[in-house]
Design a protein around this motif. Sequence first.
Motif, PDB file in Angstrom:
ATOM      1  N   LEU A   1      38.794 166.601   8.217  1.00  0.00           N
ATOM      2  CA  LEU A   1      39.561 166.699   6.903  1.00  0.00           C
ATOM      3  C   LEU A   1      39.951 165.230   6.840  1.00  0.00           C
ATOM      4  CD1 LEU A   1      41.750 170.052   7.031  1.00  0.00           C
ATOM      5  CD2 LEU A   1      39.733 169.290   5.723  1.00  0.00           C
ATOM      6  N   THR A   2      40.136 164.612   7.665  1.00  0.00           N
ATOM      7  CA  THR A   2      40.614 163.229   7.784  1.00  0.00           C
ATOM      8  C   THR A   2      39.769 162.262   7.261  1.00  0.00           C
ATOM      9  OG1 THR A   2      42.103 163.568   9.626  1.00  0.00           O
ATOM     10  CG2 THR A   2      41.269 161.049   9.389  1.00  0.00           C
ATOM     11  N   VAL A   3      38.323 162.461   7.410  1.00  0.00           N
ATOM     12  CA  VAL A   3      37.409 161.630   7.109  1.00  0.00           C
ATOM     13  C   VAL A   3      37.061 161.775   5.719  1.00  0.00           C
ATOM     14  CG1 VAL A   3      34.673 161.344   6.983  1.00  0.00           C
ATOM     15  CG2 VAL A   3      36.076 161.480   9.175  1.00  0.00           C
ATOM     16  N   LEU A   4      37.232 163.242   5.098  1.00  0.00           N
ATOM     17  CA  LEU A   4      37.084 163.653   3.830  1.00  0.00           C
ATOM     18  C   LEU A   4      38.052 163.072   2.887  1.00  0.00           C
ATOM     19  CD1 LEU A   4      35.666 167.092   4.043  1.00  0.00           C
ATOM     20  CD2 LEU A   4      34.376 165.005   3.624  1.00  0.00           C
ATOM     21  N   LEU A   5      39.254 163.042   3.146  1.00  0.00           N
ATOM     22  CA  LEU A   5      40.578 162.772   2.433  1.00  0.00           C
ATOM     23  C   LEU A   5      40.336 161.088   2.403  1.00  0.00           C
ATOM     24  CD1 LEU A   5      43.003 163.573   0.728  1.00  0.00           C
ATOM     25  CD2 LEU A   5      44.413 163.395   3.105  1.00  0.00           C
ATOM     26  N   SER A   6      40.112 160.559   3.516  1.00  0.00           N
ATOM     27  CA  SER A   6      40.170 158.991   3.622  1.00  0.00           C
ATOM     28  C   SER A   6      38.899 158.497   2.667  1.00  0.00           C
ATOM     29  CB  SER A   6      39.841 158.427   4.933  1.00  0.00           C
ATOM     30  OG  SER A   6      40.906 158.921   6.011  1.00  0.00           O
ATOM     31  N   LEU A   7      37.910 159.190   2.559  1.00  0.00           N
ATOM     32  CA  LEU A   7      36.997 158.595   1.438  1.00  0.00           C
ATOM     33  C   LEU A   7      37.592 158.638   0.192  1.00  0.00           C
ATOM     34  CD1 LEU A   7      33.618 160.505   2.796  1.00  0.00           C
ATOM     35  CD2 LEU A   7      34.147 158.086   2.865  1.00  0.00           C
ATOM     36  N   LEU A   8      38.416 159.771  -0.365  1.00  0.00           N
ATOM     37  CA  LEU A   8      38.870 159.759  -1.668  1.00  0.00           C
ATOM     38  C   LEU A   8      40.078 158.632  -1.721  1.00  0.00           C
ATOM     39  CD1 LEU A   8      39.410 163.589  -2.172  1.00  0.00           C
ATOM     40  CD2 LEU A   8      37.818 161.890  -3.463  1.00  0.00           C
ATOM     41  N   ALA A   9      40.762 158.469  -0.648  1.00  0.00           N
ATOM     42  CA  ALA A   9      42.052 157.752  -0.976  1.00  0.00           C
ATOM     43  C   ALA A   9      41.514 156.045  -0.963  1.00  0.00           C
ATOM     44  CB  ALA A   9      43.031 157.805   0.299  1.00  0.00           C
ATOM     45  N   PHE A  10      40.663 155.869   0.104  1.00  0.00           N
ATOM     46  CA  PHE A  10      39.894 154.554  -0.016  1.00  0.00           C
ATOM     47  C   PHE A  10      39.176 154.100  -1.176  1.00  0.00           C
ATOM     48  CE2 PHE A  10      41.628 154.886   4.537  1.00  0.00           C
ATOM     49  CZ  PHE A  10      42.367 153.568   4.739  1.00  0.00           C
ATOM     50  N   GLY A  11      38.498 155.188  -1.695  1.00  0.00           N
ATOM     51  CA  GLY A  11      37.792 154.728  -2.872  1.00  0.00           C
ATOM     52  C   GLY A  11      38.545 154.502  -3.957  1.00  0.00           C
ATOM     53  N   TRP A  12      39.777 155.035  -4.012  1.00  0.00           N
ATOM     54  CA  TRP A  12      40.863 154.565  -5.299  1.00  0.00           C
ATOM     55  C   TRP A  12      41.252 153.373  -4.898  1.00  0.00           C
ATOM     56  CZ3 TRP A  12      45.878 153.530  -5.398  1.00  0.00           C
ATOM     57  CH2 TRP A  12      46.371 153.315  -6.800  1.00  0.00           C
ATOM     58  N   LEU A  13      41.685 152.895  -3.781  1.00  0.00           N
ATOM     59  CA  LEU A  13      42.151 151.681  -3.316  1.00  0.00           C
ATOM     60  C   LEU A  13      41.342 150.562  -3.274  1.00  0.00           C
ATOM     61  CD1 LEU A  13      44.040 152.977   0.104  1.00  0.00           C
ATOM     62  CD2 LEU A  13      45.099 151.800  -1.914  1.00  0.00           C
ATOM     63  N   PHE A  14      39.952 150.880  -3.078  1.00  0.00           N
ATOM     64  CA  PHE A  14      38.879 150.082  -3.405  1.00  0.00           C
ATOM     65  C   PHE A  14      38.867 149.398  -4.662  1.00  0.00           C
ATOM     66  CE2 PHE A  14      34.490 148.904  -4.649  1.00  0.00           C
ATOM     67  CZ  PHE A  14      34.293 147.678  -3.748  1.00  0.00           C
ATOM     68  N   GLY A  15      39.090 150.571  -5.683  1.00  0.00           N
ATOM     69  CA  GLY A  15      38.942 150.171  -6.998  1.00  0.00           C
ATOM     70  C   GLY A  15      40.111 149.484  -7.498  1.00  0.00           C
ATOM     71  N   GLU A  16      41.330 149.797  -7.144  1.00  0.00           N
ATOM     72  CA  GLU A  16      42.425 148.891  -7.433  1.00  0.00           C
ATOM     73  C   GLU A  16      42.224 147.444  -6.818  1.00  0.00           C
ATOM     74  OE1 GLU A  16      45.879 149.932  -8.516  1.00  0.00           O
ATOM     75  OE2 GLU A  16      44.236 150.904  -9.672  1.00  0.00           O
ATOM     76  N   PHE A  17      41.863 147.152  -5.664  1.00  0.00           N
ATOM     77  CA  PHE A  17      41.698 145.768  -5.308  1.00  0.00           C
ATOM     78  C   PHE A  17      40.582 144.939  -5.632  1.00  0.00           C
ATOM     79  CE2 PHE A  17      44.713 147.386  -1.899  1.00  0.00           C
ATOM     80  CZ  PHE A  17      45.593 146.553  -1.574  1.00  0.00           C
TER      81      PHE A  17
END
Length: 472
Positions: free
Chosen positions: A257-273
């Motif tokens: 679950l950590t890996v799957l949720l992290s993919l979503l969160a860091f995907g959004w963060l990548f778009g922001e930065f």
Amino acid sequence: MSEPQAQGWPVRFALRSAAFAERWFPDAYVFAVAGVVLVAACAMGFGASPAETAHAFGEGFWSLIPFTMQMAFVVIGGYVVATAPVVARFIDLLARVPKTGRGAVVYVGLVSMLASLLSWGFSLVFGGLLVRALARRTDLAMDYRAAGASAYLGLGAVWAMGLSSSAAQLQANPASMPPGLVEITGVLPFSQTIFLWQSIVLTAILILASLVVAWLTAPTGDAARTARDFVDVDEAKAPALPPRTRPGEWLEYSPLLTVLLSLLAFGWLFGEFASKPAVSAIANLNTYNLLFLSLGLLLHWRPRSFLDAVSRAVPATTGVLIQFPLYGGIALILTHAVGRGGETLAHRLSEVFVQVASTDTFALVMGVYSAVLGFFVPSGGGKWIVEAPYVMQAANDLQFHLGWAVQVYNAAEALPNLINPFWMLPLLGVLGLRARDIVGFTFLQLLVHIPLVLGLLWVLGLTLQYVPPVAP
């Protein structure tokens, strides 16, 4: 001669101030309630009806709820990341640098202020966590109160002079300005505010002066009260993860679950930065908090470890959750409770100062006004939105440099932070202290900063020439 007597006079003064604060300074909640009562009484004294004052308080009580939750997550996210094994080891590595307790106090202040120029939220949490790590070093004999006060210097001294300045960010982005403001001020890029050479000189002097005061007032020897007089300094170290006891817990102990949720969160963060400058992205509290929570989740790896860290962090948010709504009530009483002549208390305060100003004295007058109002409305960006229309119009009328007017606001607005517990709460939660424990030391910083800031704002302002507003 006893050890406290052997200290220099700045330390003795600091110890007396600390003792006075510990004895007489109220809990931050009492401080906030007293502020509500005082502002409400003043508003009614200037003609606002009791019903209108009460209405403004009720409407304002919930106005800071998003910000309250953001600040609570500043504490939770910072704690979760710091208690991850790899980050805890990095902070411990940084904590090896100072060689003496007094040097540690100055070191914390320097780290806090430099970090605040990038992001005040990062400065607040990281400074507190560094103090906790230093406190575990028994060889330092570091005064925990003085170190806590140094960790607060980023918020109390220079944060608004850096990239996370809400006022400078707003003035550089016309799409963020409220209606009517852009016509008054035009667009003010960073080159006209935080990157002015006058602003850089002011910031450098404030950092140096703050470090000198921290050095001179840090108790040493037997006069120093270490962290063990206040908290269990080993609490910050996460306990070992207990073994799994039943089949239903397998997802709590699995990284899936950590890996799957992290993919979503860091995907959004990548778009922001990717779509914004890094300094702008990290200055957004939502981005900052999601980054820290996502990092914490990933570094803890297993959901059970992450959840245990969150549980240990939540008690530190108590003061934030119960007190920030009171400050929201204060803000709306000041700005929405209309008295005689259709004027609010905030406008009456502005009139007192703005009407007595000239081009040469505008920096002093505006600095005093911003500092006074900032004590009751501790919100850098929100307060600027309220003040900017009439303050910047006065700057135009007096032909005062508009970018420097923003910096006058920034530097002066930070002054009351040194003794206002509003911004202290997340840091105090990390340190396990109360406002009264550090305000004796921050009060001495305030005594030095008031004449220094106001004097520099006035002198440096004389070197600038008025530039008419530039339309977007």
